[in-house]
Write a protein that holds these residues in place. Structure first.
Motif, PDB file in Angstrom:
ATOM      1  N   GLU A  29      -2.095   0.802   1.721  1.00 36.84           N
ATOM      2  CA  GLU A  29      -1.812   0.859   3.913  1.00 36.84           C
ATOM      3  C   GLU A  29      -2.348   2.101   3.874  1.00 36.84           C
ATOM      4  O   GLU A  29      -3.200   2.271   5.090  1.00 36.84           O
ATOM      5  N   LEU A  30      -2.466   3.062   3.034  1.00 37.75           N
ATOM      6  CA  LEU A  30      -2.670   4.429   3.425  1.00 37.75           C
ATOM      7  C   LEU A  30      -3.914   5.057   3.509  1.00 37.75           C
ATOM      8  O   LEU A  30      -4.050   5.477   4.365  1.00 37.75           O
ATOM      9  N   MET A  31      -4.603   4.171   2.460  1.00 41.69           N
ATOM     10  CA  MET A  31      -6.249   4.094   2.254  1.00 41.69           C
ATOM     11  C   MET A  31      -7.023   3.407   3.460  1.00 41.69           C
ATOM     12  O   MET A  31      -8.100   3.641   3.665  1.00 41.69           O
ATOM     13  N   LYS A  32      -5.800   2.276   4.167  1.00 45.25           N
ATOM     14  CA  LYS A  32      -6.830   1.825   5.265  1.00 45.25           C
ATOM     15  C   LYS A  32      -6.602   3.107   6.338  1.00 45.25           C
ATOM     16  O   LYS A  32      -7.262   2.504   6.972  1.00 45.25           O
ATOM     17  N   ARG A  33      -5.490   3.260   6.151  1.00 47.11           N
ATOM     18  CA  ARG A  33      -5.814   4.131   7.692  1.00 47.11           C
ATOM     19  C   ARG A  33      -6.306   5.239   7.606  1.00 47.11           C
ATOM     20  O   ARG A  33      -7.466   5.780   8.749  1.00 47.11           O
ATOM     21  N   LEU A  34      -6.858   5.338   6.341  1.00 47.22           N
ATOM     22  CA  LEU A  34      -7.811   6.819   6.085  1.00 47.22           C
ATOM     23  C   LEU A  34      -9.250   6.099   6.186  1.00 47.22           C
ATOM     24  O   LEU A  34     -10.369   7.206   7.007  1.00 47.22           O
ATOM     25  N   ALA A  35      -9.399   4.649   5.923  1.00 47.32           N
ATOM     26  CA  ALA A  35     -10.463   4.313   5.801  1.00 47.32           C
ATOM     27  C   ALA A  35     -11.085   4.202   7.743  1.00 47.32           C
ATOM     28  O   ALA A  35     -12.011   4.216   7.825  1.00 47.32           O
TER      29      ALA A  35
END
Ligand SMILES: [Zn+2]
Length: 570
Positions: free
Chosen positions: A345-351
């Protein structure tokens, strides 16, 4: 003549170390200005910046990038003359990683975090990170400039790569704004951190926090916030103790992210909004806290959010491991969340740029230091590793899983930090004139993480056993190869030849985060003036009206406003 110069130079060994032929070219004339006088070419690599990627060559001289050549373009000629040529075919060439959140040799209860400046920068080079920004944490009441000198005394001449400092503000009195001003203007420390947690030691209250924000705004410095509600943490810990819970799992349950972290993140953003100054939220560990960062950004506020390699690679379920050594190794604050899907989820927020970058909060304690909390989780020293594995975790979990593009990878591991902390374009980009901090990254290789083979000083690694796709092949810092998987250049001994070659980064104030602040202030003032003008017109009209009809002013205001509302509806 030459031999006498060489004997004076404490760094000559490193030139001989990586290439005997360069021995005489890499003489350091002055230990405070140690620069290799050599040239280097990286050819045939896929050069990646945050905005685009292309195949080409990079030429480096005297620690700077002097030419970037793009293949199949109409750029100028490229001559393959250099002391060293490295073929990077099939590999990425990316800007050296920047980790803007580390705590090296941080004093703690009579001891200190075990990765010092030597080991931290050593691990950085092995992991493709060429710049670290550490935190000065003044003791309550300690003069800020004295604290700077104390920290600089430990770091200076002890790093293998470049470094900078932020400064924590852990108390408030009349000396603090003066200290902040001196740090900004004389020492290039242009970022200050406040703690909304650690009650009784580092925590400051909302009023003090507002004073830090106001002072930093005047100085053009960015404020960073550790967001957890310190009062809730204190109560949460007592509650765990009352329930008879003393093991590491109590660390999480005493300060759950979706209440304790989220509340403080919301509050810090609101405080910054009331002052209209940039805010950088350190270690956003949960989607709940990220929602607050996103809300602030969506409202037009200048907010930045950082997450950590640990939050992208592991989760809080390790705190429930029955083995104390294992569980205690994962104790950090805010805690790693128990939600196992939070990593992706956090990786997607970075994207999608809800979060801006990945740092580490590297603050390592050995298993014996962690034993301090054997009988009570509240006494376990907080902190985990991350510096060495950060790039590989982001590549493996982000790029390899299709959540980030390779340009995003560069943005979140290097470029965004360079911009926010005002060292761009000296760092964070591969272009002519920038520092030659470069990483050759091999996406075709993988490695398994272990504390037995890492370059940290600590005897534990939170990523132990993880297979990470994508490895750092070569790290170049200030134009010098300081790490490579080839030959014997991957050892601690090899990297430590460069101790003392790292330079302190003095940073300027009023960087990129301040670009929109004046315009936002102007708009806000205009809005207030317009509203207050409208009101003063109504007010004077009401006084006349009240005199003519001999009624109370309040009644007069009521009638006039009612009239305005009725006529507006039509
Ligand atoms: Zn930290």
């Amino acid at each position: 003549m030459l031999s006498s110069i060489i004997s004076k130079c404490r760094h000559v060994g490193y030139a001989a170390g990586y290439d005997r032929r360069l021995k005489f070219k890499a003489v350091c004339w002055n230990k405070l200005n140690c620069r290799p006088f050599s040239s280097l070419i990286i050819k045939n690599g896929l050069i990646v910046n945050a905005d685009r990627k292309f195949e080409g060559h990079v030429k480096v001289q005297n620690g700077k990038i002097i030419q970037v050549f793009e293949k199949n373009s109409e750029s100028e000629e490229f001559s393959f003359q250099a002391d060293t040529i490295i073929d990077a075919k099939g590999k990425f060439v990316v800007p050296g990683g920047i980790d803007p959140h580390v705590h090296l040799e941080m004093p703690f209860m009579g001891t200190h975090s075990i990765d010092g400046y030597r080991e931290g920068t050593r691990a950085g080079l092995a992991g493709g990170t060429t710049t670290l920004i550490d935190f000065i944490i003044p003791a309550p009441g300690q003069d800020l400039v004295d604290a700077y000198k104390e920290w600089q005394g430990r770091a200076e001449n002890n790093t293998c790569s470049d470094y900078g400092f932020h400064c924590g503000i852990t108390y408030w009195d009349d000396s603090v704004p003066l200290g902040m001003e001196r740090l900004v203007k004389e020492y290039g420390v242009t970022s200050f951190k406040v703690f909304l947690a650690y009650k009784g030691s580092l925590m400051i209250n909302d009023e003090e926090c507002l004073k830090v924000l106001e002072t930093a705004k005047k100085l053009g410095a960015i404020v960073m916030a550790h967001c957890e509600n310190g009062d809730m943490v204190e109560r949460g810990q007592s509650k765990m103790h009352d329930m008879g819970i003393f093991g590491p799992e109590g660390h999480y349950f005493s300060r759950p992210n979706d209440i304790v972290e989220q509340e403080a993140t919301h509050r810090a953003i609101a405080l910054a909004r009331s002052v209209n100054t940039p805010l950088y939220v350190v270690h956003v560990m949960s989607p709940a806290a990220c929602d607050e960062v996103h809300r602030g950004r969506s409202s037009g506020q200048v907010i930045f959010g950082e997450t950590l390699a640990s939050a992208l690679g592991v989760d809080g379920t390790h705190l429930e491991n029955p083995e104390f050594r294992h569980a205690a190794g994962f104790v950090m604050s805010p805690p790693l969340t128990m939600e196992t899907n939070a990593k992706a989820e956090l990786m997607k927020r970075l994207a999608c740029d809800q979060l801006q970058l990945v740092s580490t909060d590297n603050c390592t304690f050995s298993t014996s230091q962690k034993e301090l909390g054997k009988l009570d989780f509240a006494r376990i020293p907080n902190g985990c590793n991350g510096i060495e594995d950060r790039l590989s975790v982001v590549y493996s979990e982000g790029v390899d899983n299709g959540l980030l593009s390779i340009c995003d990878f560069v943005r979140v591991t290097s470029t965004a930090a360079a911009k926010i902390f005002n060292i761009y374009p000296r760092k964070g980009v591969i272009q002519k004139g920038s520092d030659a901090d470069l990483v050759i990254f091999d996406p075709s290789q993988s490695r398994v993480v272990s504390y037995k083979t890492h370059h940290h000083a600590v005897d534990f690694n939170i990523f132990e056993g993880m297979k990470l796709n994508g490895v750092v092949h070569t790290t170049i810092s200030n134009g010098v190869v300081k790490y490579s998987v080839d030959g014997d250049r991957n050892t601690n001994e090899f990297i430590e030849q460069f101790v003392g070659t790292g330079r302190y980064l003095q940073r300027d104030s009023f960087g990129f985060p301040f670009e929109r602040i004046d315009a936002l202030d102007k708009k806000k003032e205009e809005r207030i003036r317009k509203k207050s003008n409208n009101f003063s017109q109504v007010h004077s009209l009401s006084i006349n009206f009240a005199n003519i009809y001999n009624i109370e002013i309040s009644q007069s205001i009521y009638l006039i406003l009612k009239y305005f509302i009725l006529t507006q509806k039509k």
